[in-house]
Design a protein around this motif. Structure first.
Motif, mmCIF file in Angstrom:
data_model
loop_
_atom_site.group_PDB
_atom_site.id
_atom_site.type_symbol
_atom_site.label_atom_id
_atom_site.label_comp_id
_atom_site.label_asym_id
_atom_site.label_seq_id
_atom_site.Cartn_x
_atom_site.Cartn_y
_atom_site.Cartn_z
ATOM 1 N N VAL A 116 -12.092 -3.193 -2.679
ATOM 2 C CA VAL A 116 -11.231 -3.985 -1.799
ATOM 3 C C VAL A 116 -10.467 -3.035 -0.886
ATOM 4 N N VAL A 117 -10.455 -3.344 0.388
ATOM 5 C CA VAL A 117 -9.684 -2.587 1.369
ATOM 6 C C VAL A 117 -8.603 -3.502 1.926
ATOM 7 N N VAL A 118 -7.362 -3.018 1.939
ATOM 8 C CA VAL A 118 -6.245 -3.773 2.498
ATOM 9 C C VAL A 118 -5.674 -2.977 3.663
ATOM 10 N N SER A 119 -5.635 -3.603 4.833
ATOM 11 C CA SER A 119 -5.083 -2.983 6.028
ATOM 12 C C SER A 119 -3.785 -3.685 6.392
ATOM 13 N N ALA A 120 -2.703 -2.920 6.535
ATOM 14 C CA ALA A 120 -1.438 -3.474 7.033
ATOM 15 C C ALA A 120 -1.583 -3.570 8.544
ATOM 16 N N CYS A 121 -1.914 -4.749 9.030
ATOM 17 C CA CYS A 121 -2.377 -4.934 10.406
ATOM 18 C C CYS A 121 -1.432 -4.286 11.428
ATOM 19 N N HIS A 130 1.262 -5.825 -18.590
ATOM 20 C CA HIS A 130 2.414 -5.182 -17.967
ATOM 21 C C HIS A 130 2.645 -3.829 -18.649
ATOM 22 N N PRO A 131 3.107 -2.806 -17.922
ATOM 23 C CA PRO A 131 3.358 -2.835 -16.491
ATOM 24 C C PRO A 131 2.066 -2.652 -15.704
ATOM 25 N N PRO A 132 2.100 -2.852 -14.352
ATOM 26 C CA PRO A 132 0.893 -2.629 -13.561
ATOM 27 C C PRO A 132 0.371 -1.210 -13.750
ATOM 28 N N ARG A 133 -0.935 -1.068 -13.749
ATOM 29 C CA ARG A 133 -1.531 0.252 -13.953
ATOM 30 C C ARG A 133 -1.374 1.134 -12.728
ATOM 31 N N GLN A 134 -1.323 0.520 -11.546
ATOM 32 C CA GLN A 134 -1.340 1.322 -10.331
ATOM 33 C C GLN A 134 -0.502 0.652 -9.259
ATOM 34 N N HIS A 135 0.374 1.425 -8.632
ATOM 35 C CA HIS A 135 1.150 0.964 -7.483
ATOM 36 C C HIS A 135 0.724 1.772 -6.267
ATOM 37 N N THR A 136 0.499 1.128 -5.162
ATOM 38 C CA THR A 136 0.111 1.813 -3.931
ATOM 39 C C THR A 136 0.856 1.185 -2.767
ATOM 40 N N VAL A 137 1.312 2.004 -1.843
ATOM 41 C CA VAL A 137 1.915 1.509 -0.607
ATOM 42 C C VAL A 137 0.918 1.711 0.519
ATOM 43 N N VAL A 138 0.670 0.646 1.271
ATOM 44 C CA VAL A 138 -0.160 0.724 2.468
ATOM 45 C C VAL A 138 0.787 0.913 3.644
ATOM 46 N N PRO A 139 0.784 2.063 4.294
ATOM 47 C CA PRO A 139 1.735 2.290 5.381
ATOM 48 C C PRO A 139 1.493 1.362 6.557
ATOM 49 N N ALA A 140 2.527 1.098 7.320
ATOM 50 C CA ALA A 140 2.388 0.246 8.498
ATOM 51 C C ALA A 140 1.263 0.759 9.388
ATOM 52 N N GLY A 141 0.316 -0.130 9.714
ATOM 53 C CA GLY A 141 -0.796 0.243 10.562
ATOM 54 C C GLY A 141 -1.913 0.975 9.864
ATOM 55 N N GLY A 142 -1.769 1.231 8.552
ATOM 56 C CA GLY A 142 -2.782 1.965 7.813
ATOM 57 C C GLY A 142 -3.525 1.087 6.830
#
Length: 214
Positions: A180-185, A8-20
């Motif tokens: 790893v790729v994360v898509s906010a469907c 802690h704390p997390p090394r990286q914070h990322t927001v995946v925008p809606a639909g992105g």
């Protein structure tokens, strides 16, 4: 007995925008937490071995390895070469996730009557990997976190709104160096995302291992 503790704390914070979508490179031993920020949002998670994208997370190989439709906490997700790739470390949601349904793509939306240019998880995946200079020609079946698909007694599938609440999360430990790729469907027709697509949060941390006694 080996205890796994996130730093802690997390090394990286990322927001995946809606639909992105967002792509992250993980070293073996790192942890990725996917957070449903507002609730009822499905995330398509894809994973590829970092130095060989022809080896990737495979839903059918994982089902064969763990003997269930989706791994339980502590179990692994496997590649198409039957190697453990990710481990499900934690799940604070209601446990509804899917590995039966393919990623949405332009043909899917055309069949649903959507206008041309509707965003999709498949296109999100290819765009995100191209930005990392890791182009691929295939779209593996994703790990659909928070997605609620039920199987009826006669084998029929039911597409239900996600039951996850704001702040619910799933955490994965990388067992191999991977991307790893994360898509906010962006699915806004079938209704799996409740009232509509929203954003997801990503937290990337190191995982340290401490030896102890049971």
């Amino acid at each position: 007995m080996e205890e796994i503790l996130p730093t802690h704390p997390p090394r990286q914070h990322t927001v995946v925008p809606a639909g992105g979508a967002r792509a992250l490179a993980l070293a073996a031993g790192q942890m990725l937490r996917v957070v449903d920020l507002e609730g009822q949002q499905v995330g398509d998670v894809f994973a590829f071995v970092r130095d060989d994208p022809l080896e990737y997370h495979s839903a059918p190989h994982t089902r064969a390895a763990v003997g269930r439709l989706f791994p339980a906490v502590g179990e692994a997700f496997f590649t198409n070469r039957r190697r453990p790739m990710l481990r499900l470390l934690d799940d604070t949601s209601r446990g509804s996730h899917d590995m039966l349904i393919a990623a949405c793509d332009p043909a899917r939306y055309a069949g649903l009557g959507a206008s041309a240019g509707h965003p999709s998880c498949a296109e999100n995946l290819h765009r995100a990997l191209a930005d990392l200079n890791t182009p691929i020609t295939h779209t593996p079946q994703p790990i659909n976190v928070f997605m609620r698909i039920t199987v009826d007694a006669d084998g029929g599938l039911r597409w239900l709104p996600a039951a996850s609440r704001a702040g619910d999360s799933v955490s994965f430990e990388a067992l191999l160096d991977c991307v790893v790729v994360v898509s906010a469907c962006p699915q806004d027709i079938v209704g799996i995302n409740g009232p509509g697509p929203t954003a997801l949060g990503l937290e990337l941390t190191s995982v340290r291992k401490r030896e102890g006694r049971a």
